[in-house]
Design an enzyme around this catalytic site. Structure first.
Site, mmCIF file in Angstrom:
data_model
loop_
_atom_site.group_PDB
_atom_site.id
_atom_site.type_symbol
_atom_site.label_atom_id
_atom_site.label_comp_id
_atom_site.label_asym_id
_atom_site.label_seq_id
_atom_site.Cartn_x
_atom_site.Cartn_y
_atom_site.Cartn_z
ATOM 1 N N SER A 72 0.736 -1.080 0.047
ATOM 2 C CA SER A 72 -0.084 0.031 0.136
ATOM 3 C C SER A 72 0.971 1.329 0.017
ATOM 4 C CB SER A 72 -0.823 0.068 1.080
ATOM 5 O OG SER A 72 -2.026 1.115 1.043
ATOM 6 N N ASP B 269 -1.347 0.982 -4.263
ATOM 7 C CA ASP B 269 -1.990 -0.030 -5.068
ATOM 8 C C ASP B 269 -3.342 0.545 -5.312
ATOM 9 O OD1 ASP B 269 -2.786 0.162 -2.070
ATOM 10 O OD2 ASP B 269 -3.781 -1.689 -2.345
ATOM 11 N N ASP C 9 -6.058 1.958 -3.990
ATOM 12 C CA ASP C 9 -7.414 1.690 -3.443
ATOM 13 C C ASP C 9 -7.746 2.943 -2.257
ATOM 14 O OD1 ASP C 9 -5.553 1.524 -1.340
ATOM 15 O OD2 ASP C 9 -6.588 -0.582 -0.545
ATOM 16 N N ASP D 195 -2.810 6.076 -3.901
ATOM 17 C CA ASP D 195 -1.851 5.555 -3.308
ATOM 18 C C ASP D 195 -1.134 4.433 -4.066
ATOM 19 O OD1 ASP D 195 -3.876 3.477 -2.968
ATOM 20 O OD2 ASP D 195 -3.180 2.976 -0.921
#
Length: 469
Positions: free
Chosen positions: A95, A234, A236, A232
């Site tokens: 993340s 990734d 999400d 961010d």
């Protein structure tokens, strides 16, 4: 940072995410969540992610589970593909944390795993290795990212962003090319890519540094942008800035999006601002601990036209909505919906800033002190919680007086002024987090900065007392 397993899955230093450890977690996940037609697999753009994805694939295949490798794509795109296929999923990502760390996120066919699933995975880690069998099939699916974009083009229509000049801060987000494609497919007048990086850039959309904020302001002015978007690492968690480069807090994005899709029940953690209640637009608002598993559990219990969002902006759609076209439910944290919802409303409102200005005047700000061991962070919260005088003294230095205290997740003090100061150890990193709420963005930023300085001094004092003892 020793590997940890919690609300954001497994995370740790890359050097400690050994093949044996990763394989053990994958096997435990497959045993704890046996439902589903195979395993869908994806990864972000960290240097370590492709190799870790290979370990995940091998562990699953030798456990007799067919694997569909979707390559590099956003987490919500992977979750969407797995949901449509009735499959489980593993996303290799850390993340927003730095590139020397990484992790795994686990999904069942319906979305993110629950707290009960987490407990089952942990309890199954010690089970013996199964007999090695011939590997199950491995397939590839390069279309999952495009399907994620198509979902929103169908829902909003190809003219949703007509006339808007929108910048995309690409950095190293795995979503970057799909964000560019989505804006163009939705009719944006101009799409300007900015800041693409070949090195991994850790971006926490909930705690954007001042240097990055200044860069965003410069970009919006230089390119005459109506808005700038990003996510961010990734993909999400969303990041949205207006024409002046002011970042719109994630909880405001959540409120706006919830209203647009016609939600009746809104579920959000205690860290989100109180404007969602003050606006009076929703039949019911449910507050939870911080972390999407808690939000999802409350959404499932509420049922009906329920949605969830976090202060970081990640949005969960718990029912089938309809905008210009159908928008099926996706009860997992997503970035694209809370970016497109306010953008689609911006022009009719007189601009993004004007749209945001219609929301109740409650503004949050959040940041963190990094490198704070979990034990020390927990000790500080325990000290403040056990001693009202200590907490009152901390708030007094900030010019605030405590009115009430919420212990749902850390310590969340509502002050006599109506402002909120919320102290909480991070659930997935060696960090102490501070969340504040105030009546203006400037007041929130000021309270946050003063609070962080005081927290840092308090932690230093605790360290000196421990060492001297």
């Amino acid at each position: 940072m020793a590997p940890r397993f919690g609300t954001s899955g497994l995370r740790g230093l890359v050097t400690e995410l050994t093949p044996d450890l990763v394989s053990a977690y994958v096997r435990a996940f497959l045993r704890a969540c046996p439902q589903g037609a195979g395993l869908y697999l994806g990864h972000d753009l960290r240097p370590s992610s492709p190799a870790l994805a290979g370990v995940v694939a091998e562990a699953a295949r030798h456990a007799g589970v067919p694997v569909t490798d979707c390559g590099a794509l956003p987490t919500p795109a992977l979750a969407l593909a797995a949901r449509r296929a009735g499959a489980r999923a593993v996303m290799v990502t850390g993340s927003h944390i730095p590139a020397d760390r990484n992790g795994l996120k686990f999904y069942g066919p319906g979305g993110e795993i629950s707290k009960a699933d987490e407990a089952a995975i942990l309890s199954g880690l010690g089970e013996p290795l199964p007999p090695r069998t011939p590997p199950a099939p491995l397939a590839c699916d390069a279309s999952a990212g495009e399907a994620w974009v198509h979902r929103y083009v169908t829902a909003f229509g190809p003219e949703a962003l007509t006339g808007l000049r929108i910048g995309v801060w690409s950095h190293s987000a795995v979503s970057r090319d799909l964000l560019l494609a989505a804006l163009r497919a939705l009719g944006a007048a101009a799409v300007v890519e900015l800041g693409r990086s070949t090195a991994f850039v850790p971006v926490d959309t909930e705690a954007v540094p001042e240097g990055v904020r200044a860069r965003i302001k410069a970009w919006t002015a230089e390119h005459r942008l109506d808005a700038l978007i990003s996510t961010d690492g990734d993909g999400d968690r969303p990041l949205l800035a207006d024409a002046c480069g002011q970042i719109v807090p994630g909880d405001l994005l959540g409120q706006i999006t919830a209203a647009l899709v016609g939600a009746e029940t809104v579920v959000t953690p205690v860290s989100s601002n109180t404007g969602v209640e003050a606006g009076g637009r929703f039949r019911r608002v449910i507050r939870t601990r911080i972390g999407s598993p808690f939000v999802i559990a409350a959404m499932e219990e509420a049922g009906g036209r329920s949605v969830g969002y976090e202060a970081n902006g990640g949005f969960l759609l718990g029912f089938d909505a309809h905008l210009e076209g159908p928008l099926p439910q996706l009860p997992t944290r997503d970035s694209l919906l809370p970016l497109l919802a306010p953008l689609s409303l911006a022009q009719a409102a007189g601009g993004l800033a004007a749209l945001v200005g219609r929301e109740p005047a409650r503004f949050t700000a959040a940041d963190r002190l990094e490198g704070v061991p979990d034990g020390k962070a927990q000790a500080l919260v325990a000290e403040f919680g056990a001693s009202p005088e200590e907490l009152a003294g901390f708030l007094a230095i900030l010019g605030e007086e405590i009115r009430s205290l919420d212990r749902t997740d850390g310590l969340r003090a509502t002050c006599a002024s109506g402002r909120i100061v919320h102290i909480r150890p991070s659930g997935n990193a060696p960090e102490m987090r501070l969340y504040v709420e105030a009546e203006t963005p400037a007041a929130a930023r000021d309270l946050l900065e003063r609070g962080l300085r005081k927290l840092e001094l308090t932690l230093m004092r605790m360290t000196l007392e421990t060492n001297s003892g």
